[in-house]
Design a protein around this motif. Structure first.
Motif, PDB file in Angstrom:
ATOM      1  N   GLU A 131      34.152  36.370  34.104  1.00  0.00           N
ATOM      2  CA  GLU A 131      34.064  37.465  35.072  1.00  0.00           C
ATOM      3  C   GLU A 131      34.728  37.093  36.388  1.00  0.00           C
ATOM      4  OE1 GLU A 131      30.719  40.458  37.019  1.00  0.00           O
ATOM      5  OE2 GLU A 131      30.083  38.584  36.079  1.00  0.00           O
ATOM      6  N   ARG A 132      34.478  35.880  36.868  1.00  0.00           N
ATOM      7  CA  ARG A 132      35.090  35.458  38.121  1.00  0.00           C
ATOM      8  C   ARG A 132      36.594  35.281  37.988  1.00  0.00           C
ATOM      9  NH1 ARG A 132      30.216  31.228  39.683  1.00  0.00           N
ATOM     10  NH2 ARG A 132      28.969  32.748  40.868  1.00  0.00           N
ATOM     11  N   VAL A 140      31.136  26.282  42.586  1.00  0.00           N
ATOM     12  CA  VAL A 140      31.425  27.577  41.969  1.00  0.00           C
ATOM     13  C   VAL A 140      31.610  27.375  40.468  1.00  0.00           C
ATOM     14  CG1 VAL A 140      32.900  29.607  41.925  1.00  0.00           C
ATOM     15  CG2 VAL A 140      32.551  28.364  44.077  1.00  0.00           C
ATOM     16  N   PRO A 146      31.997  40.666  45.049  1.00  0.00           N
ATOM     17  CA  PRO A 146      32.137  39.391  44.350  1.00  0.00           C
ATOM     18  C   PRO A 146      32.248  39.550  42.847  1.00  0.00           C
ATOM     19  CG  PRO A 146      30.464  39.231  46.045  1.00  0.00           C
ATOM     20  CD  PRO A 146      30.865  40.680  45.946  1.00  0.00           C
ATOM     21  N   ARG A 147      31.757  40.618  42.309  1.00  0.00           N
ATOM     22  CA  ARG A 147      31.827  40.816  40.867  1.00  0.00           C
ATOM     23  C   ARG A 147      32.885  41.860  40.579  1.00  0.00           C
ATOM     24  NH1 ARG A 147      27.124  38.366  39.110  1.00  0.00           N
ATOM     25  NH2 ARG A 147      27.147  39.264  37.059  1.00  0.00           N
ATOM     26  N   THR A 153      34.806  34.217  45.643  1.00  0.00           N
ATOM     27  CA  THR A 153      35.273  34.723  44.352  1.00  0.00           C
ATOM     28  C   THR A 153      35.560  36.225  44.381  1.00  0.00           C
ATOM     29  OG1 THR A 153      32.973  34.957  43.636  1.00  0.00           O
ATOM     30  CG2 THR A 153      34.123  32.925  43.026  1.00  0.00           C
ATOM     31  N   SER A 154      35.608  36.822  45.562  1.00  0.00           N
ATOM     32  CA  SER A 154      35.978  38.235  45.683  1.00  0.00           C
ATOM     33  C   SER A 154      37.494  38.387  45.553  1.00  0.00           C
ATOM     34  CB  SER A 154      35.544  38.787  47.039  1.00  0.00           C
ATOM     35  OG  SER A 154      34.157  38.719  47.209  1.00  0.00           O
TER      36      SER A 154
END
Length: 353
Positions: free
Chosen positions: A189-190, A184, A48-49, A170-171
């Motif tokens: 970053e996302r 969300v 996800p990050r 969000t991956s």
């Protein structure tokens, strides 16, 4: 989540994931023409990050037999051909410029022709949804989703819902939805992995604790540093614990808020961090022996609050159109009206400093 992952349908099935965008041929990242979007393979999945994805190669230039002037013109046409209005840089809040003619109502480049596919997590929590049925139009986010769909030219019978776990939404990788609505928060970053619409709700994080908890009287961030804190995985609630509170012990991380609430009830954690409307709903309807201790000033301690945005695949041809719809709903008062209708319990709370 990989591009081959099948969606879990809520109301009706959807088509296979569409491919992601490539870079423009002018030397800077951008979206490819729509035909290329359909032909190119989806991005591989990640955490996800995830990190940003490298742009693809541009198209080759015209042959050397052309005169110099013609060569330059041909190269420009080949490398800078018209593209979809949406680019990766235009994604996010305010990404409505250039939507115009590409946003024909009911005729967008959706995953299934003539149908708008919307994703959200399961369970779908109040007050954002109602009765764990996002398709019923009840709850703030369900109502917002249908309002956006209507602006895009898709009435309720042309909307399909699929399950998309929060940690996967969000991956990196092709998505099972046209857009996702699931509290969300928009972040830089996302945006490396997905597109965002304009923000549809301004929100702050809050902390709740049992009235019998050792931190029940906390009125500052410093008083929470020694507490056992918890939050859902991959959320800005968890980021608030790590980046704002900075507790002495590692926070407990839960797959969903049901598990987090159970841990709070059982005394496994002293306090739980969630967004403010959820905090008031939990304490008012689900864990009635808990209370809202207060809210935080803004995203990661800053002066501004977070914004929730609709999530789209990276480089989606729909990003500008969806943002345009959200902006119109904000401008005409629809979002404010839905907020008053569904989130009226989310009143002010003391600010923890």
């Amino acid at each position: 989540m990989t591009s081959a992952r099948k969606p879990s349908p809520i109301a009706s099935p959807t088509a296979s994931p569409s491919a992601s965008a490539s870079a423009s041929a002018c030397g800077s990242p951008g979206t490819s023409p729509r035909a290329a979007l359909r032909a190119s393979p989806g991005r591989s999945s990640g955490t996800p990050r995830g990190t940003s994805l490298a742009p693809g190669r541009g198209r080759s230039r015209a042959g050397a037999a052309l005169p110099v002037a013609a060569l330059l013109v041909a190269a420009a046409l080949a490398g800078c051909a018209p593209q979809d209005a949406t680019t990766s840089e235009a994604s996010g809040a305010g990404a409505a410029s250039g939507a115009g003619a590409g946003c024909a109502k009911g005729a967008l480049a959706t995953r299934t022709s003539g149908t708008l596919t919307i994703g959200t997590d399961k369970p779908a929590y109040d007050p954002w949804f109602s009765e764990d049925k996002p398709e019923n139009g009840k709850g703030f986010e369900s109502a917002v989703a249908y309002a956006v769909a209507d602006r895009l030219g898709y009435p309720r019978e042309k909307v399909s819902w699929v399950v998309s776990p929060f940690s996967k939404t969000t991956s990196p990788g092709a998505k099972d939805f046209d857009f996702d609505v699931n509290q969300v928060s928009i972040s830089a970053e996302r945006r490396q992995a997905v597109d965002f619409s304009s923000g549809y709700y301004d929100v702050r994080q809050a902390v709740i604790a049992l009235k019998s908890s050792k931190v029940a009287g906390a009125r500052s961030v410093a008083e929470l540093k020694g507490a056992r804190l918890g939050a859902q995985v991959g959320t800005t609630s968890l980021a608030t614990i790590n980046d704002v509170i900075k507790p002495g012990a590692q926070p407990a991380v839960f797959d969903d808020n049901d598990l987090a609430k159970a841990a709070l009830k059982n005394g496994q954690i002293d306090a739980l961090v969630v967004d403010l409307p959820t905090a008031f709903y939990i304490t008012g309807a689900e864990v009635t022996d808990a209370q809202v201790l207060g809210q935080f000033e803004g995203l990661q301690g800053g002066a501004r609050s977070e914004q929730f945005g609709l999530v789209l695949d990276k480089g989606s041809a729909l990003t500008a159109c969806v943002s345009q719809a959200v902006d119109a709903l904000r401008a005409d008062g629809t979002l404010a009206g839905l907020e008053k209708q569904w989130l009226s319990d989310a009143v002010s709370a003391p600010v923890l400093k």
